[in-house]
Design a protein around this motif. Structure first.
Motif, PDB file in Angstrom:
ATOM      1  N   LEU D  43     -61.401  22.620 -57.832  1.00 51.06           N
ATOM      2  CA  LEU D  43     -61.323  22.341 -59.270  1.00 51.06           C
ATOM      3  C   LEU D  43     -61.569  23.607 -60.082  1.00 51.06           C
ATOM      4  CD1 LEU D  43     -64.476  22.342 -60.429  1.00 51.06           C
ATOM      5  CD2 LEU D  43     -64.539  20.154 -59.238  1.00 51.06           C
ATOM      6  N   VAL D  44     -61.184  23.533 -61.354  1.00 54.71           N
ATOM      7  CA  VAL D  44     -61.542  24.577 -62.321  1.00 54.71           C
ATOM      8  C   VAL D  44     -62.700  24.007 -63.127  1.00 54.71           C
ATOM      9  CG1 VAL D  44     -60.791  25.972 -64.266  1.00 54.71           C
ATOM     10  CG2 VAL D  44     -59.163  25.366 -62.442  1.00 54.71           C
ATOM     11  N   ALA D 102     -64.517  17.393 -68.417  1.00 55.71           N
ATOM     12  CA  ALA D 102     -64.073  18.709 -68.898  1.00 55.71           C
ATOM     13  C   ALA D 102     -63.385  19.489 -67.773  1.00 55.71           C
ATOM     14  CB  ALA D 102     -65.255  19.494 -69.452  1.00 55.71           C
ATOM     15  N   SER D 103     -63.885  19.358 -66.566  1.00 57.11           N
ATOM     16  CA  SER D 103     -63.245  20.044 -65.446  1.00 57.11           C
ATOM     17  C   SER D 103     -61.907  19.406 -65.117  1.00 57.11           C
ATOM     18  CB  SER D 103     -64.163  20.022 -64.215  1.00 57.11           C
ATOM     19  OG  SER D 103     -65.385  20.657 -64.503  1.00 57.11           O
ATOM     20  N   GLY D 104     -61.799  18.117 -65.352  1.00 60.54           N
ATOM     21  CA  GLY D 104     -60.502  17.452 -65.184  1.00 60.54           C
ATOM     22  C   GLY D 104     -59.468  18.044 -66.127  1.00 60.54           C
ATOM     23  N   LEU D 108     -56.238  20.340 -64.660  1.00 53.47           N
ATOM     24  CA  LEU D 108     -54.838  20.016 -64.907  1.00 53.47           C
ATOM     25  C   LEU D 108     -54.173  21.135 -65.710  1.00 53.47           C
ATOM     26  CD1 LEU D 108     -52.356  18.318 -64.772  1.00 53.47           C
ATOM     27  CD2 LEU D 108     -53.262  16.853 -66.581  1.00 53.47           C
ATOM     28  N   THR D 109     -54.901  21.700 -66.639  1.00 53.56           N
ATOM     29  CA  THR D 109     -54.349  22.836 -67.388  1.00 53.56           C
ATOM     30  C   THR D 109     -53.940  23.942 -66.426  1.00 53.56           C
ATOM     31  OG1 THR D 109     -55.820  22.321 -69.228  1.00 53.56           O
ATOM     32  CG2 THR D 109     -54.830  24.510 -69.205  1.00 53.56           C
ATOM     33  N   ALA D 265     -50.657  17.128 -72.213  1.00 53.33           N
ATOM     34  CA  ALA D 265     -51.022  16.435 -70.979  1.00 53.33           C
ATOM     35  C   ALA D 265     -52.467  16.662 -70.544  1.00 53.33           C
ATOM     36  CB  ALA D 265     -50.049  16.826 -69.856  1.00 53.33           C
ATOM     37  N   PRO D 266     -53.004  17.872 -70.615  1.00 53.57           N
ATOM     38  CA  PRO D 266     -54.351  18.079 -70.067  1.00 53.57           C
ATOM     39  C   PRO D 266     -55.426  17.234 -70.764  1.00 53.57           C
ATOM     40  CG  PRO D 266     -53.245  20.189 -70.304  1.00 53.57           C
ATOM     41  CD  PRO D 266     -52.374  19.153 -70.980  1.00 53.57           C
ATOM     42  N   PHE D 267     -55.214  16.891 -72.012  1.00 52.19           N
ATOM     43  CA  PHE D 267     -56.259  16.141 -72.730  1.00 52.19           C
ATOM     44  C   PHE D 267     -56.511  14.771 -72.116  1.00 52.19           C
ATOM     45  CE2 PHE D 267     -54.571  18.768 -76.425  1.00 52.19           C
ATOM     46  CZ  PHE D 267     -55.559  19.726 -76.293  1.00 52.19           C
TER      47      PHE D 267
END
Lengths: 281, 281, 281, 281, 281, 281
Positions: D43-44, D102-104, D108-109, D265-267
């Motif tokens: 993950l980021v 937030a990492s999700g 995805l970003t 999309a990332p939101f």
């Protein structure tokens, strides 16, 4: 229970938003000093965390702070801080008033709890949501410090059926149907029913209420309900006595067999006296 | 005195942040109803403005609200509102608790004022800054509704010399020099001095204090000071009696000749009972 | 559930704190217009109250707003407002994003509820406290609009024993003693126990837990627990299935006999598309 | 990007405003413990700063916190804290939920950015202002952690001409005049134009727009526009592709030659799983 | 630009948090009256919206309010309100001070704009972010009312390279590389470069900066830069003159050929006098 | 005077709510650096506490901060901080603007005080409540740093009779009765009367006003009033000169014999220049 930074700011600003005019006029702000808070009577302490935080945010150093929830004897040291005269005078009355008020709530709570548990060692005391406006969080902290718990935090966390709800229902007197509806809607929550007659108390118990709250029942009426209701295997329904319960009559209600006492009295307790001494270092 | 929108929000959120679980479970929220608040005893009303604003912000319509500061008799209508069962139940206890508490403060204030003015019709009653934390604005509104005024709003608006200030000064006992310094610093402000002995009272008067505040003097001591101090042509110094003043002893202090009574008692008044009835329309 | 004025301010300020640069540059702000929101798909509406309030606070007039909780078909009118181009453009995306997101949560909630109730018409669906940070109040409003309820509002309103609590206890494995302690402490609250094995599930039931929450049990495991536990006369313990529950598998869990499904899925639902048209009047 | 103290307070209060009832009931609050957060997948990371701040404000000590923006592998340590069981349990789910969400978003970003840059190493990815209401600041922090930037912060910082603006203008179709007006009004700002047809795209380029944003153009349409527009010497106009861009199709849009990808999309990314272990010390 | 409810509350609370002691003492609060604000000089109005909102929130009725941005002549009516003496006196100075200050900012802005446009009718005037702390939103509203725009809203919305950034870069003097890096990072944003020498100005232009900001260049130096830089086909780079620009020298800078004038002067403008008359009805 | 955490947050958010785009784009945020603020002219410092707090909250370390209220010479070190380039650049302009503005207010205050005290060493200078909206607390801190005090904090803390109050009274011209009423209502407060004619000045003095405030009297008129009024034994009434007082004419008003000068001028002082240097470590 932690007050927000914003609440620490707010309570400070009530007293020192535009600073301390007297200390400015006297030009004594830079002198170092010590401030000591001691109990003028036996008390249950509450508010020392908040007092410490507000003194720290004014730049004073807290040397000692007794813990919230502690029972202390007359004369005991509650809080000691060092700092400039400006910091100590800025925080003095705010810290004192906060601790006197919160400890007053905690102390009266403890008296009610003690009176009840003398008779019934496992009885629970819970406090209503009738705290003074704007103080709910700190009031709840104080009653917990005193050995009680919260009855309802607000309208949001519990189901409590009042007589005032019933006329809006199609069949206001069908307690079985009403309670069944509530249980289906919220199976995970305890269903509490406030009753104002013995008949309704028995009806609520029969309808599988989890808590039957007896509103303004005299102790002998409570006793009759307690004896008339057969508890289920899991101890339900809990019998709660509410309305006018004080340190004076808590023992009687406990003796009557209530499982829980519901009271608002601590929220309006008189503050307990705390002595403050401020001296130059 | 106007509470901010944020304060109306805050007091509402204490009770209904996540809505009203019981009304949701009963599915009665849409039904129209009326809610009526009446006095259960003679009282001085405070809080009806805030109760009205919070009910309105929940979507109810306020039909009638008696005015803050009004003396009402037992049975009098205080507030009437119409709206959905959801709105009425959401605001019920918050409005009731707020008015009961604020009116309790106002009513006790009025009792102290009345007791004092029975003896000395022009005496002033002022309340200290020892209001319950977080309630200072509404507490002050309530004591004003009851006929008193604020002694000090905080540390920022007044100059008040305490014994606790003096050890930080080079010459702690030279009241003449201290008061001269304060007057030079803030010529527009009244200089108030708290004294704990008769000697200091006379010294403060000689040093041209504007207000001499007698801390915990018995009424006879107050009388001695009153008779011993010769007022200046503009009526100064004002003699203020402070510490332990209640509705019971206010008359005695008034008879002793104090110009002003300083009290914290109203802030911890018991709430007055207000009856609420909610019915479908 | 009512958002505070401060929250309406906050959501507006996220987008227009320093105004609308494009509309200023185009100098079209004063022109009157109409803005119409319609559903691009079948959806359960949420957020129309907040959208109306924010448009009103920008000076637009809301002509129509469909009610939160309504199921609407593709093409249905959701909200209509008139006002200056400045007001409409200022509120456009904020209102749209808020309704799309909140309706997305409500719609997915309804899908899960529908899937479960197709099989078990009286099953309850409740959502966890894992809402996106800062959105808890509006997220809860949305899942209620979709037919679910809140599992726990926070740490403050419910008692839920996790495995993570147990190692801090003297006898971590003595469920009887632990649950008895919890019941004595808080007799009015339902005692919920999260279990991760069938053995613990039966243990919690034997120990008189009010709710036994099965964490990440497959449907067949749930069924075994349901059949193995004999309900008490008042329907306790409630069997709750939690962990990974979605619209796809909700029916299976319902069929397995769970009384309650506990899910976080709706909080991360995709927004539903809402069309916005803005035209001059 | 630094969240305010008020925001740290707010996110904490969502979960623990009235404390932790379970820990109080179990009376385990004083016991010391350690809490460890580890990644359950690659993950980021985002949210570790805020998680650290909220744990610290509860009185826990943060031993280690990996940095926001870091790519970590499954199993990696993200955060480690020590403190009382009360502090750890109070912050557990709030910290976990915040970091998972937030990492999700960040993860995805990063996937979208990576997919696009595989094809076009210098392409920029920017995210719209359609973040979940109340989360804009933290959402923007997360997409920046993932390697994207903000498209528009709000209505206040950028000029973007939409079709919805044009009917309010006297000559809605005269793009040359409209863009000239915008440039004269705000010469220092880039002028962005959203277009919904190829003709408008070429028109906007001819009219000296700085950014031509292609709304819902398929990749092949994007490619046609890219080839049809001759860039000016300073690289303008920038060609931005917007509408429906995901990790799946980002590569295609990059290959089509867009300079910038605009995505929401990332939101709405699914949270990434983070494991939490809490143990006594 | 809309101020939040919280900001209206805040500005009111600065002056009337604990009410109006004088009006209470005089007991004139209930008497009806009218309050009229008129211009004592020609001015550009700003603040009438906020003055209206604060008077309304005090319970007064606003009969007339001239529009923000209007140029009015000496003697013109700006605002008229009716209400109780309590409401009018409570809002008087707050409304007056707010309008005097905001109109002072707007009026000086207009003078600078007018002086510049007399020479160069299409020149833009923008104001820096050096507004008085806590006033940024209302300050920006005022400079927009005066015909200017915002240069940068904050650090978040624009890219502006300062000399202070460069020593942190590996090659501080390689403007080509630095600007290329900025453009690649944020292709949609205009790249602004502050320069302190003519050489750097030409370097920034060659490196394709969008805006070249000349810091404290005398008008003749500005003219030399303007003539030395060949604009690109889209009008870039914009030449901005910044530092010490006032109504007195704006014409000279305009004549020198700057495209934009960047100024902080309006934020510190003297308030304009507004007359207030209050009379009983 | 301590600003709240919320106010430190607020002033920071004005500039860096969504971070620092330029530093992100340059990717220099992690590099360590030092920032040094020095005086470009002799000045009275204010704002260094707040600047320190905001830099600390951004993660920088404050090495040195000169004290608010200090008179410093051109070139003197005011503040020095170390931290990452991200932290230093994030706080740079906010800290600089805050100190330049607040020190500008303090410096002009000191000039007025110095000019007055050169002539009359014991004269008091007080500032009105016409501070720039939203800045009252920090403005008051600055004028106190400059050696002045607050005239009125707001409407709540002082009694000041204006001509605008009188028409609402039954006998508008009976100053004796009006002042007697005010003294009876609030015996502890000083009664201040603003007068606009010499006759009223003498009338107010005869009526035992504590402060007679001469509104827009020329120095010679002030002198006539000073000579015409015989002070009481306690130095009352205080003669205050108000309206149009500046550093230029303060000496004349002091020579005319006023006890107090009332001025709004410092609130609109020009900021003083403070140099900032930022360098890598």
């Amino acid at each position: 229970m932690r007050l927000s930074e914003a609440d620490i700011d707010r309570v400070l600003e009530e007293d020192i938003r535009f600073g301390d005019l007297t200390v400015r006029a006297l030009a004594i702000g830079e002198k170092p000093g010590r401030m000591v808070f001691t109990a003028r009577r036996d008390l249950v302490l509450c508010g020392s965390d908040e007092a410490s935080r507000l003194l720290s945010s004014l730049g004073a150093s807290v040397i000692f702070a007794a813990q919230t929830g502690t029972c202390v004897e007359k004369g005991a040291l509650l809080l000691e801080a060092e700092g400039t005269a400006a910091a100590l005078h800025a925080g003095w009355k705010t810290a004192q008033t906060l601790m006197e008020w919160a400890s007053g709530v905690a102390t009266l709570t403890r008296e009610i709890v003690a009176a009840a548990r003398l008779v019934a060692p496992r009885i629970a005391v819970v406090c209503t949501r009738k705290a003074v406006p704007f103080t709910r969080q700190l009031s709840f902290k104080a009653i917990i410090a005193g050995g009680a718990e919260c009855h309802r935090l607000g309208l949001f966390d519990t189901i409590m059926l009042f007589d005032e709800h019933r006329p809006f229902l199609t069949k206001p007197n069908d307690l079985n149907a009403i309670i069944a509806k509530l249980k289906e809607y919220a199976p995970e929550r305890a269903i509490m029913v406030e009753v104002t007659s013995e008949a309704d108390a028995f009806g609520a118990a029969d309808a599988m209420a989890d808590v039957v709250q007896l509103e303004k029942f005299a102790p002998d009426m409570v006793a009759r309900v307690v004896h008339g209701i057969k508890k289920r295997v899991d101890g339900r329904p809990v019998i709660a006595a509410a309305g006018g319960i004080t340190a004076q009559n808590a023992g009687e209600y406990a003796k009557a067999g209530a499982d829980t006492l519901v009271t608002s009295a601590p929220f309006y307790a008189k503050p307990v006296d705390i002595q403050v001494r401020i001296n130059p270092l």
